[in-house]
Design an enzyme around this catalytic site. Structure first.
Site, PDB file in Angstrom:
ATOM      1  N   ARG A 145       0.612  -1.377  -0.284  1.00 39.06           N
ATOM      2  CA  ARG A 145      -0.122  -0.107   0.013  1.00 39.06           C
ATOM      3  C   ARG A 145       1.009   1.431   0.158  1.00 39.06           C
ATOM      4  NH1 ARG A 145      -3.791  -2.598   3.765  1.00 39.06           N
ATOM      5  NH2 ARG A 145      -5.423  -3.646   2.544  1.00 39.06           N
ATOM      6  N   LYS A 167       3.814  11.443 -11.609  1.00 36.95           N
ATOM      7  CA  LYS A 167       2.870  10.351 -12.571  1.00 36.95           C
ATOM      8  C   LYS A 167       3.651   9.003 -12.722  1.00 36.95           C
ATOM      9  CE  LYS A 167       0.289  13.613 -15.256  1.00 36.95           C
ATOM     10  NZ  LYS A 167       0.267  14.113 -16.559  1.00 36.95           N
ATOM     11  N   GLU A 209      10.903  16.383 -25.478  1.00 39.62           N
ATOM     12  CA  GLU A 209      10.360  17.019 -24.433  1.00 39.62           C
ATOM     13  C   GLU A 209      11.078  18.382 -23.860  1.00 39.62           C
ATOM     14  OE1 GLU A 209       7.592  15.649 -23.136  1.00 39.62           O
ATOM     15  OE2 GLU A 209       7.799  13.469 -23.467  1.00 39.62           O
ATOM     16  N   LYS A 250       8.946  22.425 -14.726  1.00 43.56           N
ATOM     17  CA  LYS A 250       8.026  21.508 -14.325  1.00 43.56           C
ATOM     18  C   LYS A 250       7.782  21.633 -12.752  1.00 43.56           C
ATOM     19  CE  LYS A 250       6.423  16.848 -14.736  1.00 43.56           C
ATOM     20  NZ  LYS A 250       6.519  15.402 -15.345  1.00 43.56           N
ATOM     21  N   GLU A 260      -3.270  17.801 -12.120  1.00 40.36           N
ATOM     22  CA  GLU A 260      -3.610  18.201 -13.448  1.00 40.36           C
ATOM     23  C   GLU A 260      -5.008  18.215 -13.411  1.00 40.36           C
ATOM     24  OE1 GLU A 260      -1.619  15.915 -16.687  1.00 40.36           O
ATOM     25  OE2 GLU A 260      -3.517  15.759 -17.591  1.00 40.36           O
ATOM     26  N   ARG A 264      -1.294  22.050 -15.236  1.00 40.01           N
ATOM     27  CA  ARG A 264      -0.432  20.736 -15.584  1.00 40.01           C
ATOM     28  C   ARG A 264      -0.570  20.043 -17.008  1.00 40.01           C
ATOM     29  NH1 ARG A 264       2.049  16.013 -11.614  1.00 40.01           N
ATOM     30  NH2 ARG A 264       3.077  14.972 -13.265  1.00 40.01           N
ATOM     31  N   ASN A 268       1.258  18.616 -21.441  1.00 44.76           N
ATOM     32  CA  ASN A 268       0.741  17.220 -22.434  1.00 44.76           C
ATOM     33  C   ASN A 268       0.687  18.115 -23.912  1.00 44.76           C
ATOM     34  OD1 ASN A 268       0.455  15.612 -20.350  1.00 44.76           O
ATOM     35  ND2 ASN A 268      -1.768  16.348 -20.172  1.00 44.76           N
ATOM     36  N   HIS A 271       0.824  15.746 -26.833  1.00 43.64           N
ATOM     37  CA  HIS A 271       0.562  14.189 -26.511  1.00 43.64           C
ATOM     38  C   HIS A 271      -0.739  13.526 -26.949  1.00 43.64           C
ATOM     39  CE1 HIS A 271       4.337  15.297 -24.048  1.00 43.64           C
ATOM     40  NE2 HIS A 271       4.165  13.932 -23.406  1.00 43.64           N
ATOM     41  N   HIS A 275       0.492  10.477 -28.338  1.00 38.84           N
ATOM     42  CA  HIS A 275       0.192   9.232 -27.871  1.00 38.84           C
ATOM     43  C   HIS A 275      -0.575   8.231 -28.789  1.00 38.84           C
ATOM     44  CE1 HIS A 275       0.252  10.323 -23.218  1.00 38.84           C
ATOM     45  NE2 HIS A 275       1.617  10.089 -23.656  1.00 38.84           N
ATOM     46  N   HIS A 289       8.851   7.370 -27.470  1.00 38.55           N
ATOM     47  CA  HIS A 289       7.798   8.502 -27.057  1.00 38.55           C
ATOM     48  C   HIS A 289       8.220   9.652 -27.427  1.00 38.55           C
ATOM     49  CE1 HIS A 289       5.147  10.243 -24.272  1.00 38.55           C
ATOM     50  NE2 HIS A 289       6.071  10.928 -23.692  1.00 38.55           N
TER      51      HIS A 289
HETATM   52  P1  NAD Z   1      13.242   4.368 -21.651  1.00 37.03           P
HETATM   53  O1  NAD Z   1      13.294   4.148 -20.263  1.00 37.03           O
HETATM   54  O2  NAD Z   1      12.669   2.941 -22.483  1.00 37.03           O
HETATM   55  O3  NAD Z   1      14.788   4.139 -22.226  1.00 37.03           O
HETATM   56  C1  NAD Z   1      15.301   4.223 -23.336  1.00 37.03           C
HETATM   57  C2  NAD Z   1      16.312   3.315 -23.530  1.00 37.03           C
HETATM   58  O4  NAD Z   1      17.264   3.705 -23.185  1.00 37.03           O
HETATM   59  C3  NAD Z   1      16.060   2.001 -22.993  1.00 37.03           C
HETATM   60  O5  NAD Z   1      16.364   1.006 -23.980  1.00 37.03           O
HETATM   61  C4  NAD Z   1      17.047   1.954 -21.882  1.00 37.03           C
HETATM   62  O6  NAD Z   1      17.735   0.774 -21.627  1.00 37.03           O
HETATM   63  C5  NAD Z   1      18.144   2.873 -22.486  1.00 37.03           C
HETATM   64  N1  NAD Z   1      18.912   3.744 -21.515  1.00 37.03           N
HETATM   65  C6  NAD Z   1      18.517   4.460 -20.344  1.00 37.03           C
HETATM   66  N2  NAD Z   1      19.319   4.926 -20.022  1.00 37.03           N
HETATM   67  C7  NAD Z   1      20.560   4.634 -20.476  1.00 37.03           C
HETATM   68  C8  NAD Z   1      21.861   5.289 -20.370  1.00 37.03           C
HETATM   69  N3  NAD Z   1      22.198   6.245 -19.258  1.00 37.03           N
HETATM   70  N4  NAD Z   1      22.737   4.654 -21.430  1.00 37.03           N
HETATM   71  C9  NAD Z   1      22.514   3.576 -22.192  1.00 37.03           C
HETATM   72  N5  NAD Z   1      21.134   3.472 -22.538  1.00 37.03           N
HETATM   73  C10 NAD Z   1      20.216   3.745 -21.723  1.00 37.03           C
HETATM   74  O7  NAD Z   1      12.720   5.416 -22.489  1.00 37.03           O
HETATM   75  P2  NAD Z   1      12.653   7.124 -21.965  1.00 37.03           P
HETATM   76  O8  NAD Z   1      12.681   7.708 -23.232  1.00 37.03           O
HETATM   77  O9  NAD Z   1      13.507   7.448 -20.958  1.00 37.03           O
HETATM   78  O10 NAD Z   1      11.015   7.182 -21.376  1.00 37.03           O
HETATM   79  C11 NAD Z   1       9.948   6.980 -22.225  1.00 37.03           C
HETATM   80  C12 NAD Z   1       8.924   6.492 -21.139  1.00 37.03           C
HETATM   81  O11 NAD Z   1       8.678   7.861 -20.196  1.00 37.03           O
HETATM   82  C13 NAD Z   1       7.348   6.483 -21.858  1.00 37.03           C
HETATM   83  O12 NAD Z   1       6.785   5.331 -21.484  1.00 37.03           O
HETATM   84  C14 NAD Z   1       6.652   7.677 -21.490  1.00 37.03           C
HETATM   85  O13 NAD Z   1       5.157   7.498 -21.315  1.00 37.03           O
HETATM   86  C15 NAD Z   1       7.247   7.921 -20.076  1.00 37.03           C
HETATM   87  N6  NAD Z   1       7.058   9.385 -19.793  1.00 37.03           N
HETATM   88  C16 NAD Z   1       6.407   9.605 -18.386  1.00 37.03           C
HETATM   89  C17 NAD Z   1       6.339  10.826 -17.752  1.00 37.03           C
HETATM   90  C18 NAD Z   1       5.790  11.062 -16.607  1.00 37.03           C
HETATM   91  O14 NAD Z   1       5.470  12.386 -16.226  1.00 37.03           O
HETATM   92  N7  NAD Z   1       5.806  10.115 -15.643  1.00 37.03           N
HETATM   93  C19 NAD Z   1       6.592  11.963 -18.620  1.00 37.03           C
HETATM   94  C20 NAD Z   1       7.252  11.820 -19.785  1.00 37.03           C
HETATM   95  C21 NAD Z   1       7.455  10.669 -20.400  1.00 37.03           C
HETATM   96  N1  GLY Z   2       4.575  14.500 -18.524  1.00 39.13           N
HETATM   97  C1  GLY Z   2       3.290  15.174 -18.289  1.00 39.13           C
HETATM   98  C2  GLY Z   2       3.300  15.415 -16.839  1.00 39.13           C
HETATM   99  O1  GLY Z   2       4.032  15.124 -16.044  1.00 39.13           O
HETATM  100  O2  GLY Z   2       2.154  15.959 -16.571  1.00 39.13           O
END
Ligand code: NAD
Ligand code: GLY
Length: 390
Positions: A145, A167, A209, A250, A260, A264, A268, A271, A275, A289
């Site tokens: 939890r 998020k 981003e 941010k 949001e 906030r 997006n 997005h 998406h 992404h």
């Molecule tokens: P990811 O986490 O898949 O990383 C991209 C690739 O890079 C992976 O293959 C990983 O193994 C590799 N990698 C990571 N760090 C590395 C490093 N230092 N050296 C070598 N390789 C490395 O993708 P991402 O682009 O970081 O994240 C995308 C995700 O984030 C999406 O799912 C998206 O929805 C999410 N996201 C969430 C928020 C939020 O507010 N929570 C905001 C924006 C995006």
């Molecule tokens: N990446 C969108 C948010 O954090 O609200």
């Protein structure tokens, strides 16, 4: 924009980062009252992770959640930093990539946290990109939890966006990020040195981003990015400045509107379209992404211009900058057979931002002048998307 200073300076020559003297870390506070936390940004800040964590949670054990790629490259350094402060660790390793944001991997992570006897007073440390941050954050939110989470983002995207703001989510076959929770971290440590091993395509996707922040609310920052993108890519001081600036923006937005209900949603930008493209691509490496966000932002600007909200020259400037760093700005830039406009509309209708059947869009009146609206005629959107896919 406060920092980086918009000097308009020409991009610096490529420098060898490991030889450069480390600048002092920058600390940005996310002001959420008794849940406030620091984002620590800088080259080499990972070495102080143990000390900072021990100060926040004396005696806690840490479960490190990472993916196979990041674990091989950086988990040893994380363990070393924690061991130096006397913190015991366990490892939970999952596959790399968007495919891990799914129920079966979430189950694996929760079970391994329990098997490692991670208790309420312990902590989960997400070491990886946005996928790991979202997955580990959600697992931490629901296991026993609620366990505390520390984010150690290792991609540009995660350092400027996903590690901050709480998020967390996995994907559903019905759409992106549809199963999740708000769960703020207690600390974010963004060591920019970890980006040295990141593939160029991933770094570029994260830059989508970065550009988003300028486009949604800071025209001066966008101009600064136009002048300094080369240095951000080569790893000069502009990289840390850009990351810290995005985190400040941010943090400010999240402190105003954590859940949001208002501002906030500006984060997006791009997005709703993006998406849908990501889902249509099967959440695969066909379209990352950040690349989907880049296409989505270009579409948001083109759609806004079609509605007469801004001159075409502004759209051209945005597209020129995104394309100049190699980001896609049109569906046709990605060699993939996209579904038709009706299917894309179905995918957009699954967006979390749909309210009483009405799509929420982030539109723009210019660079840095985004706003949120529900007053968009779906027929206009369908016709526009059909044109984009033609
Ligand atoms: P990811 O986490 O898949 O990383 C991209 C690739 O890079 C992976 O293959 C990983 O193994 C590799 N990698 C990571 N760090 C590395 C490093 N230092 N050296 C070598 N390789 C490395 O993708 P991402 O682009 O970081 O994240 C995308 C995700 O984030 C999406 O799912 C998206 O929805 C999410 N996201 C969430 C928020 C939020 O507010 N929570 C905001 C924006 C995006
Ligand atoms: N990446 C969108 C948010 O954090 O609200």
């Amino acid at each position: 924009m406060n920092t980086p200073s918009p000097t308009g300076a020409a991009p610096a020559a490529k420098t060898s980062r490991s030889d450069a003297p480390a600048a002092p870390p920058q600390v940005v506070e996310v002001g959420l009252g008794d849940r406030a936390y620091d984002i620590v940004i800088g080259r080499g800040v990972l070495t102080a992770l143990g000390e900072r964590l021990a100060a926040l949670k004396p005696g806690a054990k840490a479960a490190l959640v990472s993916d196979v790629t990041v674990a091989a490259l950086h988990l040893g350094a994380v363990e070393k930093a924690l061991a130096a402060a006397g913190i015991k660790t366990a490892r939970v390793i999952v596959g790399a990539g968007e495919g891990s944001k799914c129920f079966s991997t979430l189950e694996q992570v929760c079970d391994e946290l329990l098997a490692a006897k991670i208790e309420r007073g312990d902590v989960v440390v997400a070491v990886g990109g946005g996928v790991i941050g979202d997955l580990a954050g959600f697992a931490a939110a629901i296991t026993r939890r609620g366990l505390d989470i520390v984010q150690v983002p290792t991609t540009l995207l995660a350092q400027v966006d996903s590690s901050v703001g709480g998020k967390t989510a996995i994907n559903s076959t019905l759409g992106k990020n549809l199963i999740g929770a708000f769960h703020q971290p207690i600390l974010v440590v963004a060591d920019t040195g970890l980006l040295d091993t990141l593939a160029q395509r991933e770094f570029r996707a994260g830059y989508g981003e970065v550009a988003k922040y300028g486009l949604l609310g800071d025209a001066e920052f966008f101009s600064w990015l136009e002048a300094n993108a080369a240095e951000i890519f080569s790893g000069g001081p502009a990289r840390e400045q850009a990351i810290a600036h995005c985190c400040r923006m941010k943090a400010d937005i999240v402190a105003r509107d954590e859940r949001e209900t208002g501002d906030r949603a500006l984060l997006n930008l791009g997005h709703t379209f993006g998406h849908a493209f990501e889902a249509a691509g099967g959440f695969s490496a066909k379209l990352l992404h950040g690349e989907a966000v880049s296409i989505g932002m270009a579409l948001a600007f083109r759609f806004s211009a079609r509605l007469g909200l801004l001159p075409k020259s502004e759209v051209e400037r945005v597209v020129r900058h995104l394309a100049s760093v190699g980001l896609p700005t049109r569906a046709a830039d990605v060699p993939f057979r996209w579904p038709d406009a009706d299917r894309m509309m179905d995918l957009m209708a699954q967006d979390k931002k749909v309210k009483r059947g009405k799509l929420t869009f982030v539109l723009v009146r210019g660079i840095g002048r985004a706003y949120v609206t529900r007053e968009v005629d779906p027929n206009d959107v369908r016709a526009f998307v059909a044109g984009e896919l033609a």
